[in-house]
Scaffold this motif. Structure first.
Motif, PDB file in Angstrom:
ATOM      1  N   ALA A  33      -2.654  -8.015  -8.483  1.00 54.96           N
ATOM      2  CA  ALA A  33      -3.801  -8.398  -7.530  1.00 54.96           C
ATOM      3  C   ALA A  33      -4.643  -7.401  -6.407  1.00 54.96           C
ATOM      4  CB  ALA A  33      -3.187  -9.593  -6.272  1.00 54.96           C
ATOM      5  N   LEU A  34      -4.026  -6.246  -6.700  1.00 50.41           N
ATOM      6  CA  LEU A  34      -4.705  -5.173  -5.828  1.00 50.41           C
ATOM      7  C   LEU A  34      -6.076  -4.679  -6.566  1.00 50.41           C
ATOM      8  CD1 LEU A  34      -1.429  -3.088  -5.199  1.00 50.41           C
ATOM      9  CD2 LEU A  34      -2.848  -4.329  -3.479  1.00 50.41           C
ATOM     10  N   PRO A  35      -7.021  -4.094  -5.672  1.00 51.00           N
ATOM     11  CA  PRO A  35      -8.232  -3.953  -5.994  1.00 51.00           C
ATOM     12  C   PRO A  35      -8.164  -2.638  -6.825  1.00 51.00           C
ATOM     13  CG  PRO A  35      -8.171  -3.335  -3.562  1.00 51.00           C
ATOM     14  CD  PRO A  35      -6.540  -4.208  -4.084  1.00 51.00           C
ATOM     15  N   GLU A  36      -9.301  -2.493  -7.772  1.00 51.34           N
ATOM     16  CA  GLU A  36      -9.294  -1.338  -8.411  1.00 51.34           C
ATOM     17  C   GLU A  36      -8.426  -0.669  -9.068  1.00 51.34           C
ATOM     18  OE1 GLU A  36     -12.184   1.144  -5.957  1.00 51.34           O
ATOM     19  OE2 GLU A  36     -13.212  -0.495  -5.234  1.00 51.34           O
ATOM     20  N   ASP A  37      -8.121   0.661  -8.606  1.00 51.23           N
ATOM     21  CA  ASP A  37      -7.064   1.269  -9.658  1.00 51.23           C
ATOM     22  C   ASP A  37      -5.683   1.235  -8.676  1.00 51.23           C
ATOM     23  OD1 ASP A  37      -8.722   2.306 -11.399  1.00 51.23           O
ATOM     24  OD2 ASP A  37      -9.406   3.940 -10.039  1.00 51.23           O
ATOM     25  N   SER A  38      -5.688   0.677  -7.651  1.00 48.73           N
ATOM     26  CA  SER A  38      -4.314   0.452  -6.807  1.00 48.73           C
ATOM     27  C   SER A  38      -3.195  -0.008  -7.783  1.00 48.73           C
ATOM     28  CB  SER A  38      -4.529  -0.048  -5.668  1.00 48.73           C
ATOM     29  OG  SER A  38      -5.551   0.542  -4.708  1.00 48.73           O
ATOM     30  N   GLY A  39      -3.394  -1.142  -8.327  1.00 47.80           N
ATOM     31  CA  GLY A  39      -2.278  -1.729  -8.971  1.00 47.80           C
ATOM     32  C   GLY A  39      -1.794  -0.862  -9.908  1.00 47.80           C
ATOM     33  N   GLN A  40      -2.583  -0.239 -10.970  1.00 52.00           N
ATOM     34  CA  GLN A  40      -2.311   0.744 -12.056  1.00 52.00           C
ATOM     35  C   GLN A  40      -1.529   1.888 -11.207  1.00 52.00           C
ATOM     36  OE1 GLN A  40      -3.969   4.079 -13.148  1.00 52.00           O
ATOM     37  NE2 GLN A  40      -2.134   4.230 -14.260  1.00 52.00           N
ATOM     38  N   LEU A  41      -1.804   2.469 -10.069  1.00 46.04           N
ATOM     39  CA  LEU A  41      -1.181   3.522  -9.536  1.00 46.04           C
ATOM     40  C   LEU A  41       0.201   3.000  -9.128  1.00 46.04           C
ATOM     41  CD1 LEU A  41      -4.013   5.058  -7.739  1.00 46.04           C
ATOM     42  CD2 LEU A  41      -2.799   6.019  -9.650  1.00 46.04           C
ATOM     43  N   GLY A  42       0.231   1.802  -8.313  1.00 48.16           N
ATOM     44  CA  GLY A  42       1.465   1.142  -8.091  1.00 48.16           C
ATOM     45  C   GLY A  42       2.649   1.079  -8.990  1.00 48.16           C
ATOM     46  N   ARG A  43       2.234   0.381 -10.434  1.00 48.61           N
ATOM     47  CA  ARG A  43       2.858   0.494 -11.339  1.00 48.61           C
ATOM     48  C   ARG A  43       3.631   1.800 -11.931  1.00 48.61           C
ATOM     49  NH1 ARG A  43       3.241  -4.136 -15.184  1.00 48.61           N
ATOM     50  NH2 ARG A  43       2.242  -5.863 -14.304  1.00 48.61           N
ATOM     51  N   ALA A  44       2.624   2.687 -11.953  1.00 43.75           N
ATOM     52  CA  ALA A  44       2.957   3.926 -12.625  1.00 43.75           C
ATOM     53  C   ALA A  44       4.192   4.449 -11.274  1.00 43.75           C
ATOM     54  CB  ALA A  44       1.805   5.045 -12.516  1.00 43.75           C
ATOM     55  N   HIS A  45       4.042   4.448 -10.303  1.00 43.29           N
ATOM     56  CA  HIS A  45       4.712   5.049  -9.310  1.00 43.29           C
ATOM     57  C   HIS A  45       6.199   4.138  -9.437  1.00 43.29           C
ATOM     58  CE1 HIS A  45       6.606   6.941  -5.555  1.00 43.29           C
ATOM     59  NE2 HIS A  45       6.872   5.682  -5.140  1.00 43.29           N
ATOM     60  N   GLY A  46       6.224   2.834  -9.427  1.00 43.74           N
ATOM     61  CA  GLY A  46       7.245   1.902  -9.772  1.00 43.74           C
ATOM     62  C   GLY A  46       8.004   2.452 -11.022  1.00 43.74           C
ATOM     63  N   GLY A  47       7.201   2.977 -11.980  1.00 48.19           N
ATOM     64  CA  GLY A  47       7.797   3.119 -13.268  1.00 48.19           C
ATOM     65  C   GLY A  47       8.538   4.335 -13.170  1.00 48.19           C
ATOM     66  N   ARG A  48       8.139   5.407 -12.318  1.00 51.48           N
ATOM     67  CA  ARG A  48       8.868   6.663 -12.247  1.00 51.48           C
ATOM     68  C   ARG A  48      10.081   6.254 -11.439  1.00 51.48           C
ATOM     69  NH1 ARG A  48       3.509   8.035 -11.527  1.00 51.48           N
ATOM     70  NH2 ARG A  48       3.801   7.963  -9.441  1.00 51.48           N
ATOM     71  N   MET A  49       9.885   5.709 -10.113  1.00 47.65           N
ATOM     72  CA  MET A  49      10.980   5.345  -9.337  1.00 47.65           C
ATOM     73  C   MET A  49      12.217   4.762 -10.005  1.00 47.65           C
ATOM     74  SD  MET A  49      10.858   3.764  -5.424  1.00 47.65           S
ATOM     75  CE  MET A  49      11.291   2.277  -5.489  1.00 47.65           C
ATOM     76  N   LEU A  50      12.063   3.374 -10.366  1.00 48.60           N
ATOM     77  CA  LEU A  50      12.853   2.583 -11.035  1.00 48.60           C
ATOM     78  C   LEU A  50      13.509   3.062 -12.206  1.00 48.60           C
ATOM     79  CD1 LEU A  50      11.301  -0.955  -9.849  1.00 48.60           C
ATOM     80  CD2 LEU A  50      13.533   0.418  -8.923  1.00 48.60           C
ATOM     81  N   GLY A  51      12.423   3.852 -13.071  1.00 47.06           N
ATOM     82  CA  GLY A  51      12.723   4.475 -14.306  1.00 47.06           C
ATOM     83  C   GLY A  51      13.966   5.537 -14.147  1.00 47.06           C
ATOM     84  N   ALA A  52      14.024   5.946 -12.954  1.00 40.40           N
ATOM     85  CA  ALA A  52      15.268   6.975 -12.864  1.00 40.40           C
ATOM     86  C   ALA A  52      16.609   6.357 -12.307  1.00 40.40           C
ATOM     87  CB  ALA A  52      14.885   7.864 -11.762  1.00 40.40           C
ATOM     88  N   VAL A  53      16.582   5.219 -11.699  1.00 41.69           N
ATOM     89  CA  VAL A  53      17.518   4.707 -11.145  1.00 41.69           C
ATOM     90  C   VAL A  53      18.160   3.517 -12.065  1.00 41.69           C
ATOM     91  CG1 VAL A  53      18.193   2.824  -9.055  1.00 41.69           C
ATOM     92  CG2 VAL A  53      16.668   4.886  -8.746  1.00 41.69           C
ATOM     93  N   MET A  54      17.278   2.604 -12.565  1.00 41.36           N
ATOM     94  CA  MET A  54      17.932   1.546 -13.526  1.00 41.36           C
ATOM     95  C   MET A  54      18.648   1.870 -14.562  1.00 41.36           C
ATOM     96  SD  MET A  54      16.747  -0.714 -11.211  1.00 41.36           S
ATOM     97  CE  MET A  54      17.498  -2.079 -12.016  1.00 41.36           C
TER      98      MET A  54
END
Length: 148
Positions: A33-54
């Motif tokens: 629901a975030l505008p413009e590129d924010s959602g994609q950037l958030g998913r990328a950051h989440g992927g890096r962060m959770l990809g290391a822990v999960m």
């Protein structure tokens, strides 16, 4: 000692379920629901962060469940624990074969380098993730039932 293992394993798996449920039904809808590129950037950051822990959390949950099954062998509820372990194995296999390849691509994307079909790839990841969440919820439910 067995009781402590049972509780620790159940809490560990339950917290993992909570995180993954939150990703599926809270975080990703917010990102979408975030505008413009924010959602994609958030998913990328989440992927890096959770990809290391999960991965550690998934494998750790599986190992704890296996130890519980061995320690409780012959006791009531062991079949439930073994079945939960099988479901956790399924979740790890799903992760490795279906989700991790998409996540590994997505965590490197920026608005400048993402592919044209990035939204379709994220939707595909979401569908696989919903299925994985159902699998780990089932495993958690079996572990809780085995405690009773």
């Amino acid at each position: 000692m067995l009781n402590a293992l049972e509780v620790f394993t159940t809490v560990t798996v339950g917290l993992m379920v909570g995180v993954e449920f939150s990703v599926a039904f809270v975080m990703n809808p917010i990102f979408n629901a975030l505008p413009e590129d924010s959602g994609q950037l958030g998913r990328a950051h989440g992927g890096r962060m959770l990809g290391a822990v999960m991965p550690v959390w998934y494998i750790g949950s599986l190992v704890l469940t296996a130890v519980w099954a061995v320690a409780a062998w012959g006791h009531a509820g062991t079949g439930l624990v073994v079945t939960a372990g099988v479901l956790l194995i399924v979740s790890v296999i799903m992760s490795i074969l279906l989700l991790v390849p998409i996540n590994n691509r997505g965590k490197t994307w920026t608005p400048e380098n993402r592919p044209a079909d990035w939204k379709q790839q994220m939707n595909r990841w979401d569908r696989f993730h919903y299925a994985r969440v159902a699998v780990i919820i089932a495993a958690f439910t079996l572990l809780v039932t085995a405690l009773a």
